[in-house]
Design a protein around this motif. Structure first.
Motif, short mmCIF file in Angstrom:
data_model
loop_
_atom_site.label_atom_id
_atom_site.label_comp_id
_atom_site.label_asym_id
_atom_site.label_seq_id
_atom_site.Cartn_x
_atom_site.Cartn_y
_atom_site.Cartn_z
N ALA A 1 0.83 -1.21 0.00
CA ALA A 1 0.00 0.00 0.00
C ALA A 1 0.86 1.26 0.00
CB ALA A 1 -0.93 0.00 1.21
N ALA A 2 1.92 1.26 0.80
CA ALA A 2 2.81 2.43 0.86
C ALA A 2 3.49 2.65 -0.49
CB ALA A 2 3.85 2.25 1.95
N GLY B 1 -3.45 4.82 0.83
CA GLY B 1 -2.95 5.40 2.07
C GLY B 1 -3.76 4.95 3.27
N ALA B 2 -5.07 4.88 3.10
CA ALA B 2 -5.94 4.42 4.19
C ALA B 2 -5.66 2.95 4.53
CB ALA B 2 -7.40 4.61 3.81
N VAL B 3 -5.43 2.15 3.50
CA VAL B 3 -5.10 0.73 3.71
C VAL B 3 -3.79 0.62 4.49
CG1 VAL B 3 -4.42 -1.42 2.57
CG2 VAL B 3 -6.39 -0.11 1.72
N PHE B 4 -2.81 1.43 4.11
CA PHE B 4 -1.52 1.40 4.80
C PHE B 4 -1.68 1.73 6.28
CE2 PHE B 4 2.14 3.96 6.32
CZ PHE B 4 3.10 2.96 6.33
N VAL B 5 -2.37 2.82 6.58
CA VAL B 5 -2.56 3.22 7.97
C VAL B 5 -3.34 2.15 8.74
CG1 VAL B 5 -3.61 4.94 9.49
CG2 VAL B 5 -2.39 5.68 7.44
N ALA B 6 -4.37 1.60 8.12
CA ALA B 6 -5.16 0.54 8.78
C ALA B 6 -4.30 -0.68 9.07
CB ALA B 6 -6.35 0.16 7.91
N ALA B 7 -3.44 -1.06 8.12
CA ALA B 7 -2.57 -2.22 8.33
C ALA B 7 -1.63 -1.98 9.50
CB ALA B 7 -1.79 -2.54 7.06
N THR B 8 -1.05 -0.77 9.58
CA THR B 8 -0.13 -0.48 10.68
C THR B 8 -0.86 -0.48 12.02
OG1 THR B 8 -0.39 1.94 10.47
CG2 THR B 8 1.35 0.88 9.18
N TYR B 9 -2.14 -0.08 12.01
CA TYR B 9 -2.93 -0.09 13.25
C TYR B 9 -3.03 -1.50 13.83
CZ TYR B 9 -6.95 0.28 16.36
OH TYR B 9 -7.79 0.21 17.44
N PHE B 10 -3.20 -2.46 12.94
CA PHE B 10 -3.34 -3.84 13.39
C PHE B 10 -2.00 -4.53 13.63
CE2 PHE B 10 -7.48 -3.20 11.28
CZ PHE B 10 -8.32 -3.58 12.32
N ILE B 11 -0.91 -3.89 13.20
CA ILE B 11 0.42 -4.47 13.43
C ILE B 11 0.86 -4.21 14.86
CG2 ILE B 11 2.87 -4.30 12.84
CD1 ILE B 11 2.01 -3.85 9.93
N ASN B 12 1.08 -2.95 15.19
CA ASN B 12 1.42 -2.58 16.57
C ASN B 12 1.38 -1.06 16.72
OD1 ASN B 12 4.10 -1.49 15.90
ND2 ASN B 12 4.77 -3.62 15.70
N PRO B 13 1.32 -0.54 17.95
CA PRO B 13 1.19 0.91 18.16
C PRO B 13 2.33 1.72 17.57
CG PRO B 13 0.64 -0.27 20.18
CD PRO B 13 1.20 -1.29 19.22
N LEU B 14 3.57 1.19 17.61
CA LEU B 14 4.70 1.95 17.08
C LEU B 14 4.57 2.16 15.58
CD1 LEU B 14 7.45 3.29 17.45
CD2 LEU B 14 8.51 1.03 17.15
#
Length: 301
Positions: free
Chosen positions: A61-62, A107-120
């Motif tokens: 996504a990025a 971009g939304a997919v990227f942010v959503a994926a990182t949300y489910f990965i971890n807080p950092l």
């Protein structure tokens, strides 16, 4: 009729259209390095299939955002360049509105994926998106645009590592070395890519190493950058305390880089496409395979 640009697919389907829009084959360049970051992270934390899949989704996504934004921003430049005038926006295959919508969704997919990965990863996601988009502006004011592109793609292995561990490497410089290996490798082969547009870029007042230094000087800079790549790979091996299989992989990668530079000479750019796409795709896959083989061998030992 203008010839189809290299590393693109023939066809008129929606998938082909968007695959060519973001040069999907170029995903081969950096995805293996992102996965190498995942493998190296497994020495410090357990790896789950879900996190690997999320890391791949986030990377893809990025990269879509970065390439799509570049195509939108450079649409007038692409239209003026005979090599790129048949790209999707200048040729009318994709409208600016469609392209913008696809980039926003990615971009939304990227942010959503990182949300489910971890807080950092979630916290760093806006920074990553801004940085990968910033690259598209750089050739308008600096010859170091190649380095900025390299730094953008160096996010891939760092992101892969952080997706698994949720924290930086120990020692801290080991992960930095991995990022430098990717940054210098990408910057070097992007100089190769820019060789084919050096005359056009000069006429359009666009900046690049080939424009600033000429073909011979640009090739020397690319050689230096790829020498740094090998040194950084050595530092990765030391930092992560890797074994014999990894060192064989570094030697193979170095040999492939040497061969890549043998393909392109100041007076002969006929093999530029092979050096840029074929060899770099092979190098990234080979490096990942040796990193993975080292990890699997250690697991079985």
């Amino acid at each position: 009729m203008t010839a189809r640009e290299g590393q693109t697919y023939a066809g008129e389907s929606g998938f082909i259209k968007y695959a060519n829009f973001v040069k999907l084959p170029h995903t081969l360049f950096a995805l293996p390095f992102a996965l190498a970051g995942v493998v190296l992270a497994s020495y410090a934390a357990p790896v789950s299939i879900s996190h690997v899949l999320l890391a791949i989704i986030a990377f893809s996504a990025a990269r879509f955002v970065a390439m799509g934004f570049n195509r939108i921003l450079d649409r007038d430049i692409d239209a003026a360049n005979p090599r790129t005038r048949m790209r999707e926006i200048p040729s009318g295959k994709i409208s600016v509105g469609e392209a913008t919508a696809s980039v926003v969704i990615a971009g939304a997919v990227f942010v959503a994926a990182t949300y489910f990965i971890n807080p950092l990863c979630f916290m760093l996601s806006p920074v990553a998106l801004v940085w990968v988009c910033f690259y598209s502006y750089t050739k308008r004011f600096t010859s170091l645009a190649h380095v900025v592109l390299g730094l953008s793609l160096s996010i891939a292995p760092v992101g892969g590592y952080l997706a698994i561990t949720g924290g930086w490497s120990d020692p801290w410089w080991a992960l930095c070395a991995l990022a430098v290996s990717v940054a210098s490798w990408v910057a070097g082969f992007d100089i190769f890519y820019a060789l084919q547009d050096s005359d056009f870029d000069r006429d359009q007042n666009l900046h690049s190493i080939p424009v600033a230094l000429g073909i011979g000087g640009a090739l020397n800079v690319a050689r230096l950058l790829h020498f740094i790549t090998v040194l950084a790979m050595v530092a990765v091996g030391v930092g992560f305390n890797l074994g014999t299989i990894y060192w064989i992989g570094v030697a193979v990668a170095a040999a492939l880089l040497l061969y890549e530079h043998m393909l392109v000479r100041a007076g002969d750019l006929s093999k530029l496409d092979a050096a840029f796409f074929s060899m770099n795709g092979i190098i990234s896959i080979v490096y990942f395979c040796f990193v993975l083989a080292e990890r699997l061998f250690l697991s079985e030992a």
